[in-house]
Design a protein around this motif. Sequence first.
Motif, PDB file in Angstrom:
ATOM      1  N   LYS A 360       0.830  -1.206   0.000  1.00  0.00           N
ATOM      2  CA  LYS A 360       0.000   0.000   0.000  1.00  0.00           C
ATOM      3  C   LYS A 360       0.863   1.254   0.000  1.00  0.00           C
ATOM      4  CE  LYS A 360      -4.097   1.776   2.395  1.00  0.00           C
ATOM      5  NZ  LYS A 360      -5.022   1.511   3.533  1.00  0.00           N
ATOM      6  N   SER A 361       0.461   2.231  -0.784  1.00  0.00           N
ATOM      7  CA  SER A 361       1.167   3.509  -0.836  1.00  0.00           C
ATOM      8  C   SER A 361       0.515   4.504   0.115  1.00  0.00           C
ATOM      9  CB  SER A 361       1.134   4.074  -2.260  1.00  0.00           C
ATOM     10  OG  SER A 361       1.602   5.404  -2.277  1.00  0.00           O
ATOM     11  N   ARG A 362       1.321   5.348   0.734  1.00  0.00           N
ATOM     12  CA  ARG A 362       0.780   6.387   1.617  1.00  0.00           C
ATOM     13  C   ARG A 362      -0.041   7.418   0.855  1.00  0.00           C
ATOM     14  NH1 ARG A 362       5.801   7.997   5.661  1.00  0.00           N
ATOM     15  NH2 ARG A 362       6.001   5.968   6.710  1.00  0.00           N
ATOM     16  N   LEU A 363       0.175   7.509  -0.440  1.00  0.00           N
ATOM     17  CA  LEU A 363      -0.542   8.501  -1.242  1.00  0.00           C
ATOM     18  C   LEU A 363      -2.021   8.167  -1.382  1.00  0.00           C
ATOM     19  CD1 LEU A 363       2.087   9.028  -4.089  1.00  0.00           C
ATOM     20  CD2 LEU A 363       1.679  10.460  -2.078  1.00  0.00           C
ATOM     21  N   GLN A 364      -2.369   6.899  -1.064  1.00  0.00           N
ATOM     22  CA  GLN A 364      -3.763   6.468  -1.104  1.00  0.00           C
ATOM     23  C   GLN A 364      -4.402   6.668  -2.478  1.00  0.00           C
ATOM     24  OE1 GLN A 364      -5.328   4.980   1.466  1.00  0.00           O
ATOM     25  NE2 GLN A 364      -3.573   5.152   2.809  1.00  0.00           N
ATOM     26  N   VAL A 365      -3.608   6.547  -3.537  1.00  0.00           N
ATOM     27  CA  VAL A 365      -4.153   6.687  -4.887  1.00  0.00           C
ATOM     28  C   VAL A 365      -4.738   5.346  -5.307  1.00  0.00           C
ATOM     29  CG1 VAL A 365      -3.639   7.208  -7.297  1.00  0.00           C
ATOM     30  CG2 VAL A 365      -2.470   8.451  -5.460  1.00  0.00           C
ATOM     31  N   PRO A 366      -6.051   5.273  -5.552  1.00  0.00           N
ATOM     32  CA  PRO A 366      -6.643   3.990  -5.931  1.00  0.00           C
ATOM     33  C   PRO A 366      -6.119   3.509  -7.275  1.00  0.00           C
ATOM     34  CG  PRO A 366      -8.229   5.770  -6.224  1.00  0.00           C
ATOM     35  CD  PRO A 366      -7.041   6.368  -5.539  1.00  0.00           C
ATOM     36  N   THR A 367      -5.832   2.227  -7.348  1.00  0.00           N
ATOM     37  CA  THR A 367      -5.344   1.629  -8.588  1.00  0.00           C
ATOM     38  C   THR A 367      -6.467   0.819  -9.213  1.00  0.00           C
ATOM     39  OG1 THR A 367      -3.138   1.466  -7.629  1.00  0.00           O
ATOM     40  CG2 THR A 367      -3.565   0.166  -9.597  1.00  0.00           C
ATOM     41  N   ALA A 368      -6.859   1.187 -10.403  1.00  0.00           N
ATOM     42  CA  ALA A 368      -7.931   0.461 -11.082  1.00  0.00           C
ATOM     43  C   ALA A 368      -7.358  -0.803 -11.711  1.00  0.00           C
ATOM     44  CB  ALA A 368      -8.561   1.359 -12.140  1.00  0.00           C
ATOM     45  N   ALA A 369      -8.187  -1.484 -12.493  1.00  0.00           N
ATOM     46  CA  ALA A 369      -7.714  -2.672 -13.199  1.00  0.00           C
ATOM     47  C   ALA A 369      -6.539  -2.297 -14.087  1.00  0.00           C
ATOM     48  CB  ALA A 369      -8.847  -3.267 -14.022  1.00  0.00           C
ATOM     49  N   ILE A 370      -5.476  -3.096 -14.035  1.00  0.00           N
ATOM     50  CA  ILE A 370      -4.260  -2.753 -14.784  1.00  0.00           C
ATOM     51  C   ILE A 370      -4.209  -3.444 -16.136  1.00  0.00           C
ATOM     52  CG2 ILE A 370      -2.905  -2.221 -12.742  1.00  0.00           C
ATOM     53  CD1 ILE A 370      -1.729  -5.036 -12.916  1.00  0.00           C
ATOM     54  N   ALA A 371      -5.126  -4.384 -16.360  1.00  0.00           N
ATOM     55  CA  ALA A 371      -5.265  -5.055 -17.654  1.00  0.00           C
ATOM     56  C   ALA A 371      -6.667  -5.637 -17.681  1.00  0.00           C
ATOM     57  CB  ALA A 371      -4.210  -6.144 -17.827  1.00  0.00           C
ATOM     58  N   SER A 372      -7.102  -6.041 -18.836  1.00  0.00           N
ATOM     59  CA  SER A 372      -8.453  -6.573 -18.959  1.00  0.00           C
ATOM     60  C   SER A 372      -8.645  -7.791 -18.054  1.00  0.00           C
ATOM     61  CB  SER A 372      -8.718  -6.968 -20.412  1.00  0.00           C
ATOM     62  OG  SER A 372     -10.005  -7.540 -20.542  1.00  0.00           O
ATOM     63  N   GLY A 373      -9.557  -7.675 -17.090  1.00  0.00           N
ATOM     64  CA  GLY A 373      -9.869  -8.786 -16.198  1.00  0.00           C
ATOM     65  C   GLY A 373      -8.908  -8.977 -15.050  1.00  0.00           C
ATOM     66  N   VAL A 374      -7.928  -8.085 -14.886  1.00  0.00           N
ATOM     67  CA  VAL A 374      -6.930  -8.216 -13.820  1.00  0.00           C
ATOM     68  C   VAL A 374      -7.130  -7.107 -12.792  1.00  0.00           C
ATOM     69  CG1 VAL A 374      -4.481  -8.330 -13.253  1.00  0.00           C
ATOM     70  CG2 VAL A 374      -5.294  -9.227 -15.445  1.00  0.00           C
ATOM     71  N   GLU A 375      -7.219  -7.498 -11.514  1.00  0.00           N
ATOM     72  CA  GLU A 375      -7.400  -6.535 -10.430  1.00  0.00           C
ATOM     73  C   GLU A 375      -6.063  -6.247  -9.751  1.00  0.00           C
ATOM     74  OE1 GLU A 375     -10.921  -7.785  -7.895  1.00  0.00           O
ATOM     75  OE2 GLU A 375     -10.626  -9.572  -9.132  1.00  0.00           O
ATOM     76  N   ALA A 376      -5.913  -5.032  -9.265  1.00  0.00           N
ATOM     77  CA  ALA A 376      -4.758  -4.664  -8.442  1.00  0.00           C
ATOM     78  C   ALA A 376      -5.272  -4.350  -7.045  1.00  0.00           C
ATOM     79  CB  ALA A 376      -4.040  -3.457  -9.032  1.00  0.00           C
ATOM     80  N   LEU A 377      -4.852  -5.151  -6.060  1.00  0.00           N
ATOM     81  CA  LEU A 377      -5.303  -4.980  -4.681  1.00  0.00           C
ATOM     82  C   LEU A 377      -4.095  -4.797  -3.778  1.00  0.00           C
ATOM     83  CD1 LEU A 377      -7.920  -7.902  -4.429  1.00  0.00           C
ATOM     84  CD2 LEU A 377      -8.373  -5.511  -4.994  1.00  0.00           C
ATOM     85  N   ASP A 378      -4.181  -3.822  -2.852  1.00  0.00           N
ATOM     86  CA  ASP A 378      -3.113  -3.760  -1.863  1.00  0.00           C
ATOM     87  C   ASP A 378      -3.304  -4.905  -0.871  1.00  0.00           C
ATOM     88  OD1 ASP A 378      -4.687  -2.956   0.464  1.00  0.00           O
ATOM     89  OD2 ASP A 378      -4.754  -0.933  -0.364  1.00  0.00           O
ATOM     90  N   LEU A 379      -2.321  -5.113  -0.012  1.00  0.00           N
ATOM     91  CA  LEU A 379      -2.307  -6.300   0.844  1.00  0.00           C
ATOM     92  C   LEU A 379      -3.544  -6.388   1.735  1.00  0.00           C
ATOM     93  CD1 LEU A 379      -0.728  -8.799   1.648  1.00  0.00           C
ATOM     94  CD2 LEU A 379       0.542  -7.406   3.287  1.00  0.00           C
TER      95      LEU A 379
END
Length: 390
Positions: A360-379
């Motif tokens: 997780k980044s302190r900037l709290q910038v939400p990360t959307a899907a990084i590719a079709s059908g792939v999720e990016a989740l912090d720990l």
Amino acid sequence: MQYIQRRLASVLLDAARHFPAVVVTGPRRAGKTTLLRRLFPKARYVLLEDPDIQARVRSDPRAFLDALRPPVVFDEIQNTPELLAYVRAVIDTGPRRMGQWLSTGSQEAPLMQGISESMAGRAAILQLLPFSLAETKKVNLLHGGFPEVLARPKARSLWFASYLQTYLERDVRAITNVRDLATFRRFLALLASRHGQILNKTDLAAPLGVTVPTIGDWLHILEITGQVILVPPYFENFGKRLVKSPKVYLGDSGLACYLLGLTSSAELERSPFLGPLFEGFVAAEILKSQADRGMRKELYYFRDQQGLEVDFLVPRPNAKLWLVEAKAAKTVRPPMASPLTSLQRALQKRAGRLIVVHRKSRLQVPTAAIASGVEALDLEQFVGELLATR
């Protein structure tokens, strides 16, 4: 430290309502005794590491049991496995009395053999691992999840040094006749340096001057005492040659950091082991989420000889597989998703969610899907998803 509720508690209480005996296994100092004494405060407590009590059990086990009034907590039952046969005889005289015989054990395989021989159908078997991130936010890469380390983080190094000494003297010597404990201690440090790698016993044996079968025996000791995670490869009728050896991780990231000589968060950030340590942390959280629900621990990795590798394949209740990549980076980039999408094409309908887990980044910038059908989740998000049933 204030008592922290364990996620296994509800499963344990339910087991005590349906079985005459309950056995809680897991690594030494993971909190097994504290949990049982918290949930069953009126139960008689018996420490089977006490030499005097061991002598009483071996001289007259029936008299020993007759002197006890259930419910009873037997702590470290692996020290007197012969007691299980006599407990079974008592259970069979009143099979409808549930939750009367509660035990902890730090050596899983020998204990399981004794239970399967003496207590089949009479005992529920559960596993308690060190704290997970779902139980307390104090769990982290540097400190791991052992309760006493989290309670006194400044004494971390002293605690792990004492823990290793106790582990070597009690558990290792109790299981097998390791003549040179100093070499076994070096083996642990060497194994920490191979954290997250595909297991190569020859590579471990050569620097220590021992044989490959000896390394196999020592790994077995670590596995049955809950100190290592061996993640097997996933096989599913692939038309390609696959790597067949397991990947190896130390079960607790705090212990791994201690063995690697990492003493601060700053050192950890600069360490070349940051990536493998984060990967092992994710593996441990997956297994804890399964064990805390009383489920069989099940986790795989994928790697073929063409170089395609995915960190983890996680079976889910709907018969789908989650494909998971663990990245210690805080910035998630599209190329991180490519192994997941490649394996998804091979698995077809068996593939469920595709997830890149990151710090997780302190900037709290939400990360959307990084590719079709792939999720990016912090720990933390990923651990939350593990607890859901979908």
